[in-house]
Motif scaffolding. Structure first.
Motif, PDB file in Angstrom:
ATOM      1  N   VAL A 147      14.080  -2.984  -1.319  1.00  0.00           N
ATOM      2  CA  VAL A 147      13.830  -1.713  -1.363  1.00  0.00           C
ATOM      3  C   VAL A 147      12.336  -1.432  -1.044  1.00  0.00           C
ATOM      4  O   VAL A 147      11.431  -1.745  -1.874  1.00  0.00           O
ATOM      5  N   LEU A 148      12.031  -0.891   0.172  1.00  0.00           N
ATOM      6  CA  LEU A 148      10.797  -0.864   0.568  1.00  0.00           C
ATOM      7  C   LEU A 148      10.333   0.665   0.635  1.00  0.00           C
ATOM      8  O   LEU A 148      10.940   1.484   0.701  1.00  0.00           O
ATOM      9  N   VAL A 149       9.165   0.769  -0.222  1.00  0.00           N
ATOM     10  CA  VAL A 149       8.770   2.100  -0.493  1.00  0.00           C
ATOM     11  C   VAL A 149       7.386   2.304  -0.015  1.00  0.00           C
ATOM     12  O   VAL A 149       6.370   1.348  -0.194  1.00  0.00           O
ATOM     13  N   ALA A 150       7.186   3.255   0.716  1.00  0.00           N
ATOM     14  CA  ALA A 150       6.010   3.447   1.584  1.00  0.00           C
ATOM     15  C   ALA A 150       5.506   4.860   0.994  1.00  0.00           C
ATOM     16  O   ALA A 150       6.017   5.994   1.154  1.00  0.00           O
ATOM     17  N   GLN A 151       3.849   5.023   0.874  1.00  0.00           N
ATOM     18  CA  GLN A 151       3.234   6.167   0.531  1.00  0.00           C
ATOM     19  C   GLN A 151       2.282   6.558   1.678  1.00  0.00           C
ATOM     20  O   GLN A 151       1.737   5.743   2.250  1.00  0.00           O
ATOM     21  N   SER A 152       2.211   8.054   1.946  1.00  0.00           N
ATOM     22  CA  SER A 152       1.373   8.500   2.726  1.00  0.00           C
ATOM     23  C   SER A 152       1.068   7.816   4.281  1.00  0.00           C
ATOM     24  O   SER A 152       2.125   7.692   4.636  1.00  0.00           O
ATOM     25  N   MET A 153      -0.140   7.201   4.423  1.00  0.00           N
ATOM     26  CA  MET A 153       0.001   6.550   5.991  1.00  0.00           C
ATOM     27  C   MET A 153       0.637   5.285   5.807  1.00  0.00           C
ATOM     28  O   MET A 153       1.004   4.873   6.935  1.00  0.00           O
ATOM     29  N   GLY A 154       1.233   4.665   4.806  1.00  0.00           N
ATOM     30  CA  GLY A 154       2.214   3.627   4.843  1.00  0.00           C
ATOM     31  C   GLY A 154       3.387   3.822   5.194  1.00  0.00           C
ATOM     32  O   GLY A 154       4.228   3.017   5.807  1.00  0.00           O
ATOM     33  N   GLY A 155       3.671   5.243   5.776  1.00  0.00           N
ATOM     34  CA  GLY A 155       4.921   5.470   6.465  1.00  0.00           C
ATOM     35  C   GLY A 155       5.024   5.035   7.873  1.00  0.00           C
ATOM     36  O   GLY A 155       5.903   4.859   8.577  1.00  0.00           O
ATOM     37  N   PHE A 156       3.509   4.605   8.272  1.00  0.00           N
ATOM     38  CA  PHE A 156       3.454   4.086   9.728  1.00  0.00           C
ATOM     39  C   PHE A 156       3.959   2.787   9.889  1.00  0.00           C
ATOM     40  O   PHE A 156       4.402   2.179  10.768  1.00  0.00           O
ATOM     41  N   THR A 157       3.400   2.019   8.813  1.00  0.00           N
ATOM     42  CA  THR A 157       3.781   0.441   8.711  1.00  0.00           C
ATOM     43  C   THR A 157       5.227   0.139   8.340  1.00  0.00           C
ATOM     44  O   THR A 157       6.022  -0.546   8.743  1.00  0.00           O
ATOM     45  N   ALA A 158       5.808   1.209   7.616  1.00  0.00           N
ATOM     46  CA  ALA A 158       7.377   0.742   7.070  1.00  0.00           C
ATOM     47  C   ALA A 158       8.452   0.630   8.105  1.00  0.00           C
ATOM     48  O   ALA A 158       9.003  -0.139   8.096  1.00  0.00           O
ATOM     49  N   PRO A 159       8.337   1.579   9.197  1.00  0.00           N
ATOM     50  CA  PRO A 159       9.476   1.270  10.134  1.00  0.00           C
ATOM     51  C   PRO A 159       9.202  -0.018  11.096  1.00  0.00           C
ATOM     52  O   PRO A 159      10.162  -0.642  11.478  1.00  0.00           O
ATOM     53  N   MET A 160       8.039  -0.370  11.090  1.00  0.00           N
ATOM     54  CA  MET A 160       7.535  -1.604  11.864  1.00  0.00           C
ATOM     55  C   MET A 160       8.157  -2.899  11.103  1.00  0.00           C
ATOM     56  O   MET A 160       8.461  -3.718  11.401  1.00  0.00           O
ATOM     57  N   VAL A 161       8.018  -2.668   9.818  1.00  0.00           N
ATOM     58  CA  VAL A 161       8.312  -3.659   8.734  1.00  0.00           C
ATOM     59  C   VAL A 161      10.164  -3.690   8.937  1.00  0.00           C
ATOM     60  O   VAL A 161      10.727  -4.902   9.011  1.00  0.00           O
ATOM     61  N   CYS A 162      10.583  -2.533   8.846  1.00  0.00           N
ATOM     62  CA  CYS A 162      12.068  -2.650   8.795  1.00  0.00           C
ATOM     63  C   CYS A 162      12.611  -3.040  10.304  1.00  0.00           C
ATOM     64  O   CYS A 162      13.824  -3.630  10.026  1.00  0.00           O
ATOM     65  N   ALA A 163      11.998  -3.144  11.387  1.00  0.00           N
ATOM     66  CA  ALA A 163      12.556  -3.677  12.521  1.00  0.00           C
ATOM     67  C   ALA A 163      12.305  -5.137  12.553  1.00  0.00           C
ATOM     68  O   ALA A 163      12.846  -5.850  13.265  1.00  0.00           O
ATOM     69  N   ARG A 164      11.747  -5.879  11.508  1.00  0.00           N
ATOM     70  CA  ARG A 164      11.406  -7.317  11.641  1.00  0.00           C
ATOM     71  C   ARG A 164      12.077  -7.967  10.230  1.00  0.00           C
ATOM     72  O   ARG A 164      12.160  -9.174  10.386  1.00  0.00           O
ATOM     73  N   ALA A 165      12.323  -7.127   9.174  1.00  0.00           N
ATOM     74  CA  ALA A 165      12.733  -7.629   7.873  1.00  0.00           C
ATOM     75  C   ALA A 165      14.019  -7.115   7.318  1.00  0.00           C
ATOM     76  O   ALA A 165      14.357  -5.867   7.857  1.00  0.00           O
ATOM     77  N   PRO A 166      14.702  -7.921   6.867  1.00  0.00           N
ATOM     78  CA  PRO A 166      16.029  -7.383   6.130  1.00  0.00           C
ATOM     79  C   PRO A 166      15.811  -6.487   5.057  1.00  0.00           C
ATOM     80  O   PRO A 166      16.282  -6.636   3.990  1.00  0.00           O
TER      81      PRO A 166
END
Length: 225
Positions: free
Chosen positions: A61-80
């Motif tokens: 479960v990936l949880v992203a706060q504030s500017m972390g929202g930019f990193t989160a979809p990039m992570v989802c494109a690479r990790a399960p």
């Protein structure tokens, strides 16, 4: 496993109360410390750091706060990633930079309008916009963990072709003065086609209301997560 991405500055400390709460409830939880102040590191390096923590864990479960929202979809494109939860987060369009996001979403007019309606100052300061509902002892403890966010990341795109297929939830804090709740709801509808769920607290709700936030994080988890 919960993997938590902090906002600007990249300090994992921001999540420490939520991490403790998750672990007390029997969940594995890790907050990722990011090199936010490093002028040579930006969104690709943030993504790499989170991907390394996730590894091949398909139940993350990936949880992203504030500017972390930019990193989160990039992570989802690479990790399960099994589930993505955005908490008071910037929701990027593919190819958009954090620097472009403010004007594209109208965040500044929304912030000022909310301040005028709520009768608090329109000029940004940490106490008014970030710490107004954080317990004083927690705010004091956090002073040593504050970091600037280097300019490099603000000029880098969210490097995905489209929003990932990962199931996504948006949690918007009712008293967020930085990203007002009505603004967050609009962005979630316009960009993701989903309705934001409301949690208590302000922009730093993981520091001010960790238990209630974790209630929301775990309330719809599949069994075994």
């Amino acid at each position: 496993m919960f993997v938590l991405i902090p906002g600007a500055g990249g300090s994992a400390w921001y999540w420490h109360r939520a991490v403790s709460e998750l672990r007390a409830r029997g969940h594995e939880a890790v907050a990722v410390d990011l090199p936010g102040a490093d002028e040579s590191a930006g969104l690709p390096e943030y993504t790499e750091a989170v991907v390394e923590v996730i590894g091949d864990r398909a139940d993350t479960v990936l949880v992203a706060q504030s500017m972390g929202g930019f990193t989160a979809p990039m992570v989802c494109a690479r990790a399960p990633v099994g589930l993505l939860v955005l908490v008071n987060a910037m929701v990027p369009l593919p190819g958009e930079t954090p620097g472009q996001w403010w004007g594209n979403t109208g965040s500044e007019p929304a912030r000022v309008a909310a301040a005028e309606a709520g009768s608090y100052g329109t000029e940004f300061d940490l106490d008014t916009y970030f710490l107004h509902d954080v317990p004083p002892e927690i705010a004091a403890a956090g002073a040593g963990h504050q970091r600037p966010e280097a300019d490099i990341a603000f000029n880098q795109p969210c490097a995905v072709d489209r929003w990932p297929d990962t199931t996504t939830r948006v949690l918007a804090a009712a008293e967020d003065r930085f990203f007002p709740v009505d603004f967050q709801r609009r962005v979630a509808r316009d960009r993701l086609g989903i309705e934001a769920e409301t949690v208590p607290g302000g922009h730093l709700t993981a520091l001010s209301h960790p238990s209630q936030l974790v209630d929301k994080l775990v309330e719809r988890l599949p069994r075994g997560r």
